[in-house]
Design a protein around this motif. Sequence first.
Motif, mmCIF file in Angstrom:
data_model
loop_
_atom_site.group_PDB
_atom_site.id
_atom_site.type_symbol
_atom_site.label_atom_id
_atom_site.label_comp_id
_atom_site.label_asym_id
_atom_site.label_seq_id
_atom_site.Cartn_x
_atom_site.Cartn_y
_atom_site.Cartn_z
ATOM 1 N N LYS A 128 0.826 -1.205 0.000
ATOM 2 C CA LYS A 128 0.000 0.000 0.000
ATOM 3 C C LYS A 128 0.859 1.254 0.000
ATOM 4 C CE LYS A 128 -3.651 2.304 2.664
ATOM 5 N NZ LYS A 128 -4.511 2.239 3.875
ATOM 6 N N ASP A 129 1.916 1.256 0.797
ATOM 7 C CA ASP A 129 2.818 2.414 0.853
ATOM 8 C C ASP A 129 3.525 2.614 -0.481
ATOM 9 O OD1 ASP A 129 2.546 2.955 3.799
ATOM 10 O OD2 ASP A 129 3.359 0.938 3.890
ATOM 11 N N ARG A 171 2.500 1.728 -3.495
ATOM 12 C CA ARG A 171 1.558 2.234 -4.498
ATOM 13 C C ARG A 171 1.245 3.702 -4.287
ATOM 14 N NH1 ARG A 171 -2.289 -3.190 -4.445
ATOM 15 N NH2 ARG A 171 -0.975 -4.405 -5.895
#
Length: 463
Positions: free
Chosen positions: A103-104, A106
Amino acid sequence: MVSDDLFAVGREDTPAAGEVRPPLAVRMRPRTLGEVRGQADVLRPGSPLRRLVEGGQGSGHVGPMSAILWGPPGTGKTTLAHLVAAAEGRSFVELSAVTAGVKDVRAVMESAARDRDLYGRATVLFLDEIHRFSKAQQDALLPGVENRQVILVAATTENPTFSIVAPLLSRSVLVALTSLTDEEIGEVVDAALADDRGLAGAFTLADDARDHLVRLAGGDARRALTELEAAAGVALDDLPGGRGYPEASDPAPITLVHVEQALAHAAVRYDRAGGEHYDVASAFIKSMRGSDVDAALHYLARMLEAGEDPRFIARRIVISASEEIAMADPTALQTAVAAMHAVAQIGMPEARIILAQAVVHNCLAPKSNAVYRAVDAAIADVRVGGSGPVPVPLRGSGHTRAARASGQAHGGYVYAHDEPDSVATQQYLPDSLAGADYYHPRDRGFEARLVDRWAWLRTRLRG
């Protein structure tokens, strides 16, 4: 975390009362290539890393490449990433593979794409300890690296061949960094003592204290600066009561005692360039030869505590595994070589455990110097002119067109695999050495199994 001024912490003045300053290693982080110590090879003019740091885009349509920085701790991986980001028109984002996830990654890619499309600004993503990312997490980096949404600068202490996925490796420049030399570590320490970002001339460092710091750093610049800062703190505590932070005009002395107190390490009597170095190394090797585990571990500890390069120790263990053990326990060499490679990738302090395992294996293994004596005997014959012509059946020229035309294509060579037990009776040695007898296996360990085997082979080979 995005930083608009990478080196703001390095321009602070003397701290105010109660102010918490960044660590000395952070304050002394090089701001330019000229301040970088070591890594001269990978930073030579025209090298990919130097062009990346200087913001060079190359000729034509060649853009900046991503880079994977591989090396031991304290060799400048984070510093070089910051210097890459400092080039004009670049943003900087730093993630740690210990805490970051897909997530980080992206989120960084999306932000980088906006900056590129809206402002024409490149984003440098520094990913520390990339080897801790799983394959899926590393795969998430591929689109951004492939399309140059980001300039990835990844740092790892582990061999990228095994810890980083092949598609990411193929899209990046692999830069192997090396530990700093003692001279370079000394320059780092001297600069920190004098520089306004560092101790600003407020301390002096005794020569023996400096030598001790350099030895214990083991090629790690960050460790050297951390230890220097700790020793300066002890020196401050030793000042007469009521005296504040010393001025450059009246510097506080940092002695060997201060360094020892700060690091909880006694200054081991050990001169890596002098006789003590050779005496301890000799005792270490002879203790392994003599199978005394406790003595060998003692000398290993002395070398490590004195700051000896663990790679030097590992090489001595590898040599011992062949010179003293060899075929009495062939696995000793496997353990020693594995330890040598592991030590090069991991570094201290964990390398001490790996070295100790190899030392214990060498000590407990049965001993044989038969291989060592055999090769020296062969070399001695060669040196006195015992190198006669290679027997015709063994000559490589037997396969040439001219040899085939003369009917001597194989010259009587007997192919071993066509014979019973794959052993062919024929002459392999030159005529002048037909009776040479170099290898005498000892009746010890695994080599004891080879005594009868070699006697039988000699009979079959020589008829």
